[in-house]
Design a protein around this motif. Structure first.
Motif, PDB file in Angstrom:
ATOM      1  N   THR A 355       0.772  -1.277   0.012  1.00 44.50           N
ATOM      2  CA  THR A 355      -0.011  -0.100   0.106  1.00 44.50           C
ATOM      3  C   THR A 355       0.903   1.274   0.042  1.00 44.50           C
ATOM      4  OG1 THR A 355      -0.191  -0.034   2.332  1.00 44.50           O
ATOM      5  CG2 THR A 355      -1.860  -1.357   1.292  1.00 44.50           C
ATOM      6  N   THR A 356       0.255   2.437  -0.218  1.00 47.73           N
ATOM      7  CA  THR A 356       0.931   3.784  -0.116  1.00 47.73           C
ATOM      8  C   THR A 356       1.811   3.503   1.350  1.00 47.73           C
ATOM      9  OG1 THR A 356      -1.041   4.719  -0.969  1.00 47.73           O
ATOM     10  CG2 THR A 356       0.533   6.148  -0.051  1.00 47.73           C
ATOM     11  N   GLU A 415      -0.473   5.516 -11.297  1.00 48.20           N
ATOM     12  CA  GLU A 415      -0.885   5.017  -9.849  1.00 48.20           C
ATOM     13  C   GLU A 415      -2.375   5.288  -9.956  1.00 48.20           C
ATOM     14  OE1 GLU A 415      -0.565   7.071  -5.552  1.00 48.20           O
ATOM     15  OE2 GLU A 415       0.705   7.878  -7.360  1.00 48.20           O
ATOM     16  N   GLU A 416      -3.167   5.994 -10.925  1.00 50.39           N
ATOM     17  CA  GLU A 416      -4.683   5.982 -10.824  1.00 50.39           C
ATOM     18  C   GLU A 416      -5.091   4.750 -11.017  1.00 50.39           C
ATOM     19  OE1 GLU A 416      -2.828   8.343 -13.158  1.00 50.39           O
ATOM     20  OE2 GLU A 416      -1.954   9.154 -11.114  1.00 50.39           O
ATOM     21  N   PRO A 419      -3.225   1.465  -7.782  1.00 48.43           N
ATOM     22  CA  PRO A 419      -2.551   2.206  -6.719  1.00 48.43           C
ATOM     23  C   PRO A 419      -1.684   1.121  -5.804  1.00 48.43           C
ATOM     24  CG  PRO A 419      -4.814   1.529  -6.092  1.00 48.43           C
ATOM     25  CD  PRO A 419      -4.699   1.139  -7.672  1.00 48.43           C
ATOM     26  N   TYR A 420      -1.108   0.386  -5.945  1.00 45.75           N
ATOM     27  CA  TYR A 420      -0.119  -0.376  -5.235  1.00 45.75           C
ATOM     28  C   TYR A 420       1.159   0.042  -5.190  1.00 45.75           C
ATOM     29  CZ  TYR A 420      -4.198  -3.943  -5.160  1.00 45.75           C
ATOM     30  OH  TYR A 420      -5.067  -4.643  -4.943  1.00 45.75           O
ATOM     31  N   ILE A 552      -7.104  -3.216  -2.504  1.00 46.01           N
ATOM     32  CA  ILE A 552      -7.118  -1.770  -2.390  1.00 46.01           C
ATOM     33  C   ILE A 552      -7.921  -1.010  -3.135  1.00 46.01           C
ATOM     34  CG2 ILE A 552      -5.766   0.494  -2.898  1.00 46.01           C
ATOM     35  CD1 ILE A 552      -3.194  -0.927  -2.646  1.00 46.01           C
ATOM     36  N   THR A 554     -10.041   2.679  -3.307  1.00 49.59           N
ATOM     37  CA  THR A 554      -9.655   4.212  -3.331  1.00 49.59           C
ATOM     38  C   THR A 554     -10.874   4.970  -3.269  1.00 49.59           C
ATOM     39  OG1 THR A 554      -7.652   3.748  -4.268  1.00 49.59           O
ATOM     40  CG2 THR A 554      -8.369   6.053  -4.480  1.00 49.59           C
ATOM     41  N   LYS A 556     -12.730   8.858  -2.899  1.00 53.64           N
ATOM     42  CA  LYS A 556     -12.504  10.281  -3.042  1.00 53.64           C
ATOM     43  C   LYS A 556     -13.399  10.907  -2.190  1.00 53.64           C
ATOM     44  CE  LYS A 556      -9.267  11.842  -5.710  1.00 53.64           C
ATOM     45  NZ  LYS A 556      -8.243  12.975  -5.382  1.00 53.64           N
ATOM     46  N   GLU A 587      -4.887  11.138   2.026  1.00 51.33           N
ATOM     47  CA  GLU A 587      -3.927  12.010   1.305  1.00 51.33           C
ATOM     48  C   GLU A 587      -4.633  13.437   1.497  1.00 51.33           C
ATOM     49  OE1 GLU A 587      -1.031  11.133   0.294  1.00 51.33           O
ATOM     50  OE2 GLU A 587      -1.262   9.080   0.148  1.00 51.33           O
ATOM     51  N   THR A 591      -8.074  11.870  -1.136  1.00 59.65           N
ATOM     52  CA  THR A 591      -7.929  10.515  -1.411  1.00 59.65           C
ATOM     53  C   THR A 591      -7.626   9.356  -0.395  1.00 59.65           C
ATOM     54  OG1 THR A 591      -6.821  11.049  -3.672  1.00 59.65           O
ATOM     55  CG2 THR A 591      -6.751   8.673  -2.943  1.00 59.65           C
ATOM     56  N   THR A 593      -7.423   5.548   0.588  1.00 63.72           N
ATOM     57  CA  THR A 593      -6.902   4.187   0.275  1.00 63.72           C
ATOM     58  C   THR A 593      -7.186   3.102   1.201  1.00 63.72           C
ATOM     59  OG1 THR A 593      -4.864   4.310   0.596  1.00 63.72           O
ATOM     60  CG2 THR A 593      -5.369   4.919  -1.477  1.00 63.72           C
TER      61      THR A 593
END
Length: 714
Positions: A355-356, A415-416, A419-420, A552, A554, A556, A587, A591, A593
């Motif tokens: 992940t991030t 990434e969009e 997102p890994y 994952i 995501t 918004k 984020e 965003t 995740t």
């Protein structure tokens, strides 16, 4: 004697200065480009190393954090072990200058490049390369320069020499090359699946660009250069050479024809021992010389086999690639795995998805940034049948890993779309040439096995060169011996559509454009053949990622909702993580995740976030909680952190005298959103919610069940 030259070089001021600083070094140059300044020094020991048969050269490139106006992070406030950037730049300089030193030089020599100022736009590695050559040119160290390096980019179809960091973001080519007057010496770089013709043009553009820098250095050498110290000529005992050749010739030719590496090495060692014992009877004090003659004979016979007979030690033709086998899903619990075998070279490559929070933070002179893709290369001693201590990665491991990483990076999804954070690890299990290119092939297979939607599979091949007089032979898929005893190691990686990475090292003065063109197109032929084999194993990325990998999702949300997700002191987000066991990252742009290998836990966390960030909609019915009773109505929380007012007139169809006749704090109640005004205030109605959902009304003054369900009515 001090000398400075100031010129305009591709739109920026370039300054080269000698004789003002570091005057006790054999040679020193202070180079400035824009506001980036690098000091490079060169020093060689006065005594020769009689106990060694190689040139003991050390190159160190170091970045001082003060150069960018920074203090080192961490507990110790001083620079520590070299960063990956410092290691790779040290290798760039070393590989460029090493072939240009005089043969027979055996004194300890050190080149140190120190970044003193960094403007975060002009990369110091170009200055370090130039400064190294200038320092050696003006010193008394025997060096067959000058040499210079430039970076070449192509932005919107236009060639750019020494592109800035900003321009590199939009460049489809990023190639660093160094060269002398007539030839290119070293190449390192990558591209976004660019065809061979464009790469050749980039090399030609770069070689042309260095010509002016070479002229400046020649001027420095004429005016302030020291006289070069003599290099002792190697004494040759012709009688000894003849005797060793008589003893060894037939047996060396027989041994180098053995295709298996370990068997060939064992046979050559046996031959060497036999020759040594016999030759020392006549020359008892010349063991070292006998060994040197034997190695030179072996090298000459090996090269003659290729140049004259057009045959290689394992029986292949010059363009032939060794047998290849590919396997995927070789490890049960990893997210993606592949075993790539080419001849006696084998790489086990594993992909892990994260992940991030798994991103690597890089604290560089150009500023902090994060890496979402990492490739790590490991070369254990058993891969070549040796016994050694396991150490942390050395320059070789870091360099090979960086090359393979550069080769695969252009085909990774944005990434969009995916997102890994991706980590690829290559474990070399067997080595007989071109392990970095085996890593590229295995890495591509491993990524596809993990379900990473790469744009196209990538393959790599190492090309070699043997040059004897006017004869030149280009070899495809070189062995370890062909690398060691040959004149060039040229690695090329790419897809069917074009090149993604290349690296060239040479041991002779340089290679011409014609030879470079032949090597590139022969590499393409071999690369396409390798891709055909790989595609029979796994033709495209799997449709889904491994069941062991985190899923994952995501979301918004509005940035102003971030504080509600995190909560005071992180209370809310910690509560979600503790309750569901997922990984969560939020984020600044809103965003969110959520990652977990447990699909139910992921969905539960998503619902919790959606409840926190949901906004009231006019006309929608909510089940809320009474938070406060007032004389004129009740405030009801319909969403986390969102409440509205139910006026006393909206509590029931009949007239209500006191709010407490109907509700009390803590009750759960159905309400309908009537209106949201410009200030965000929400008007609610219990009366309309009951009517719309078909609930019957209770007698005046009676109580209802808090949830307003039919079962609670009287």
């Amino acid at each position: 004697m001090m000398k400075r030259v100031n010129v305009e070089y591709y739109g920026r001021a370039l300054s080269i200065e000698v004789g003002r600083v570091a005057k006790q070094a054999d040679g020193a140059a202070l180079v400035r480009y824009g506001e980036t300044v690098v000091l490079v020094t060169a020093v060689a020991a006065k005594e020769l190393r009689a106990d060694t048969d190689f040139f003991p050269l050390t190159v160190d490139y170091q970045e001082k954090t003060f150069a960018a106006g920074k203090i080192p992070g961490g507990f110790f406030k001083r620079e520590g072990r070299p960063s990956e950037k410092e290691v790779l730049t040290s290798r760039l300089i070393d590989r460029s200058i090493r072939p240009l030193f005089s043969d027979g030089l055996r004194c300890e020599t050190q080149v140190i490049a120190t970044v003193l100022s960094a403007d975060r736009e002009n990369d110091p590695d170009v200055l370090a390369m130039l400064g190294a050559s200038v320092a050696l040119e003006v010193s008394d160290i025997p060096f067959n320069g000058p040499l210079a390096g430039v970076r070449v980019g192509r932005v919107q179809g236009q060639w750019v020499i020494n592109p800035t960091q900003s321009q590199l973001q939009d460049s489809e080519i990023d190639i660093f090359l160094s060269g002398c007057r007539d030839a290119i010496v070293m190449v390192e770089g990558g591209a976004r699946m660019v065809p061979e013709d464009a790469i050749l043009e980039a090399l030609f553009q770069g070689h042309e660009a260095i010509q002016h820098l070479l002229s400046i250095q020649e001027e420095f050498k004429r005016e302030v250069g020291k006289s070069k110290r003599p290099v002792p000529a190697a004494e040759q005992d012709k009688g000894l050479i003849q005797r060793v050749e008589e003893l060894a010739r037939d047996e060396i030719l027989e041994a180098i024809a053995i295709p298996e590496k370990q068997e060939r090495y064992k046979r050559l060692d046996d031959v060497k021992s036999g020759v040594l014992s016999q030759a020392m009877i006549e020359h008892p004090e010349k063991e070292k010389e006998i060994k040197a003659v034997f190695e030179e004979l072996k090298r000459n016979y090996f090269r003659k086999l290729i140049v004259q007979d057009r045959r290689r030690i394992d029986g292949r033709s010059l363009k032939e690639v060794r047998p290849i086998s590919c396997e995927v899903q070789v490890l049960p619990r990893t997210h993606g795995s592949a075993l790539f075998t080419r001849g006696e070279t084998q790489a086990l490559v594993v992909t892990t998805l994260g992940t991030t929070s798994d991103e690597q933070k890089i604290d560089a002179l150009i500023g902090e940034h994060y890496k979402k893709f990492m490739l790590h290369y490991n070369f254990p001693p058993f891969s070549v049948g040796e016994v050694k201590f396991l150490r942390s990665p050395g320059r070789r491991e870091i360099g090979h890993g960086a090359l393979a990483e550069r080769a695969l990076l252009p085909v990774l999804p944005k990434e969009e779309e995916f997102p890994y954070t991706i980590r690829v690890v290559s474990e070399i299990l067997e080595s007989n040439g071109s392990t970095s290119m085996a890593t590229v092939c295995g890495g591509s297979l491993s990524l596809m096995d993990a379900g990473v939607p790469i744009a196209a599979p990538v393959a790599g091949i190492a090309m070699g060169l043997i040059k004897e007089g006017g004869e030149v032979r280009v070899l495809s898929d070189i062995l370890g011996d062909e690398d060691h005893l040959g004149d060039m190691d040229f690695k090329v990686a790419g897809t069917r559509g074009g090149i993604t990475a290349l690296q060239m090292d040479i041991k002779i003065g340089g290679v011409t454009r014609e030879v470079m063109r032949e090597a590139l197109y022969q590499a393409r032929e071999g690369r396409v053949g390798i891709l055909e084999v790989m595609e029979t194993t796994i033709p495209e990325p799997r449709g889904e990622i491994s069941g062991h990998a985190p899923r994952i999702i995501t979301l918004k949300v509005k940035p102003e909702k971030i504080r509600e997700i995190i909560g005071p002191g992180g209370k809310v987000i910690r509560g979600i993580v503790e309750e569901t066991g997922v990984k969560m990252d939020v984020e600044d742009d809103g965003t969110v995740t959520i990652a977990s290998s447990d699909e139910a836990a992921t969905q539960k966390a998503v619902e919790m976030v959606q409840r926190i960030t949901a906004e009231a909609e006019v006309g929608k019915i909510y089940k809320g909680t009474v938070r406060k009773i007032m004389d004129f109505g009740a405030f009801v929380e319909i969403l986390p952190g969102t409440d509205g007012l139910v006026h006393i007139s909206q509590l029931a169809p009949e007239r209500v005298r006191r709010v407490t006749d109907i509700l009390k704090e803590g009750d759960e109640v159905l309400v309908k959103v009537l209106e949201i005004d410009k200030q965000g205030k929400i008007k609610l109605s219990r009366k309309e919610a009951l009517a719309e959902t078909g609930k019957s009304q209770s007698p005046r003054g009676s109580r209802v069940r808090p949830d307003d369900s039919p079962r609670g009515e009287r």
